[in-house]
Design a protein around this motif. Structure first.
Motif, PDB file in Angstrom:
ATOM      1  N   TYR A 260      70.391  49.822  49.953  1.00  0.00           N
ATOM      2  CA  TYR A 260      69.635  49.484  48.462  1.00  0.00           C
ATOM      3  C   TYR A 260      69.823  48.010  48.445  1.00  0.00           C
ATOM      4  O   TYR A 260      70.814  47.453  48.768  1.00  0.00           O
ATOM      5  N   PHE A 262      68.596  45.203  45.735  1.00  0.00           N
ATOM      6  CA  PHE A 262      68.301  44.688  44.218  1.00  0.00           C
ATOM      7  C   PHE A 262      68.055  43.100  44.077  1.00  0.00           C
ATOM      8  O   PHE A 262      68.759  42.273  44.608  1.00  0.00           O
ATOM      9  N   SER A 341      63.841  46.171  43.107  1.00  0.00           N
ATOM     10  CA  SER A 341      64.688  46.954  44.085  1.00  0.00           C
ATOM     11  C   SER A 341      63.704  47.443  45.204  1.00  0.00           C
ATOM     12  O   SER A 341      62.662  47.915  44.958  1.00  0.00           O
TER      13      SER A 341
END
Length: 421
Positions: A260, A262, A341
């Motif tokens: 991920y 962000f 994100s």
């Protein structure tokens, strides 16, 4: 466009590594062949919606613990510094990869201080410009950092920072195309009735199939060489129907791992001197343009790896895991506002987190360029050159990357890289 019926080299994967290989093949070819070598790049995701290249955070650094990785970083930094000499196309605007030379900053706890200091000395011996900072020096240089539990930090002084991945990918693609490289959309598979041949003294042509997107149709393509630059799916390509089970042993230990990224806004956050910071906890962040915008994230522990079947984002991961670590290190981040994100893939080498480069031990027609575990973008110029040298000349000439070959997988001797973020 449809693929041709035959090619000299088929590069599987149109990410930055695949296009780098294709570009260097044409550069090394020069004028030695009267009719020119036919190179085909096959990319199954023409919009690059799931491509690791364009979903990365675009970092480049010299601070690795393995000699080969440092050498590839140094080569790539020089390449990017002179990118228009390499990838400039006549009558097109100059290439601007928007390089931000703010350096990487690695923080070490008391338990890891000695290891970081030894790694920095090794990096210096390899020619990297890296300095060590005490907590006092760290606070003087970056007043916004909380130095609690930091025993020492390493800071890159040269050839470190970040750039725009999409611009680099397009630059490689445009230049390679201008040199005659062909491309098409589709998925390469081995035909069931005629597998890739094992090693022979005079390797025959390789039959392969390019399955057209959103269709049951496929186009057979005969070629002499296949370069597996399929990134996170490089291991799956070697498990294709038609390959005898014995030729897939040992399996290529490359898996897609979801990461991920962000994005947030913090008006009182670090200023323009903000480096690419890697915390003692493993969380990282960097500045994203101007006006208090930042990017960051953190790799999860092995036992908590997210499902890689899609690119959905677990927003609670930022709230519960990433944000507390960032706010502890940078108190200004206690009051930030999340802007967005996304998720991308690492082509993660579960064996030792390093690239696998060079020929397959039992498939003489296949060369590998995958498994970079998060540093493929920054090493693409060097890795592409290296693989092209093996294809064209049968040996490495610019960098000696033999240790990154398949032999270490067979021998069970990993080359551990401790600088994977």
């Amino acid at each position: 466009p449809r693929p041709p019926d035959e090619a000299d080299v088929v590069v599987v994967g149109g990410g930055v590594v695949g296009w780098s290989v294709a570009y260097w093949l044409k550069v090394l070819e020069g004028r030695r062949r009267q009719h020119g070598m036919k190179v085909l790049v096959v990319e199954r995701d023409p919009m690059y919606s799931r491509a690791s290249t364009v979903l990365s955070v675009g970092g480049i650094r010299q601070q690795f613990s393995l000699r080969e990785n440092i050498q590839m970083s140094r080569f790539s930094a020089s390449f990017l510094r002179n990118i228009n000499e390499h990838l400039g196309v006549p009558n097109e605007p100059p290439i601007d990869i928007q390089f931000q030379p703010s350096g990487y900053l690695f923080l070490a706890s008391p338990q890891n201080a000695a290891a970081l200091e030894a790694t920095v000395q090794f990096q210096r011996d390899e020619g990297a410009q890296v300095t060590l900072l005490s907590p006092t020096q760290l606070k003087e240089k970056f007043p916004w950092i909380n130095t609690e539990d930091v025993a020492v930090a390493s800071y890159g002084l040269e050839d470190e920072g970040w750039f725009d991945p999409w611009t680099l990918l397009n630059a490689f693609r445009r230049k390679a195309t201008s040199l005659g490289v062909l491309s098409c959309s589709g998925e390469v598979r081995a035909p069931q009735e005629c597998p890739w041949p094992p090693c022979t003294r005079d390797p025959p042509s390789v039959p392969s199939q390019v399955h057209m997107p959103d269709s049951l149709e496929y186009q057979p393509v005969t070629c002499a060489i296949v370069v597996n630059a399929a990134g996170a799916w490089a291991g799956k390509l070697l498990e294709a129907d038609g390959l005898p089970r014995g030729l897939c042993r040992p399996p290529l230990p490359i898996q897609p791992r979801k990461r991920y990224v962000f994005s947030w806004h913090c008006p009182n956050g670090p200023d323009l001197s903000c480096p690419f910071l890697i915390d003692t906890s493993g969380a990282y962040f960097r500045r994203d343009g101007f006006d208090g915008n930042y990017l960051g994230g953190m790799s999860p522990p092995e036992e908590e790896e997210p499902d890689p079947s899609d690119l959905s984002v677990d927003h609670e991961y930022f709230q519960e895991q990433v944000w507390p670590r960032l706010a502890r290190r940078v108190p200004a981040f206690e009051s930030l506002r999340v802007r967005g994100s996304w998720a991308g893939y690492y082509d993660y080498n579960t064996f030792d987190r390093n690239a696998v480069l060079g020929p397959h031990p039992r498939l003489e027609n296949m060369f590998l360029a995958a498994g970079f575990s998060g540093h493929g973008l920054q090493h693409a110029p060097a890795a592409g050159r290296a693989v092209a040298e093996l294809v064209m000349k049968g040996r490495y000439e610019t960098l000696d990357l033999r240790r990154l070959g398949w032999d270490r997988l067979v021998d069970g001797k990993p080359l551990e890289e401790h600088g994977v973020v």
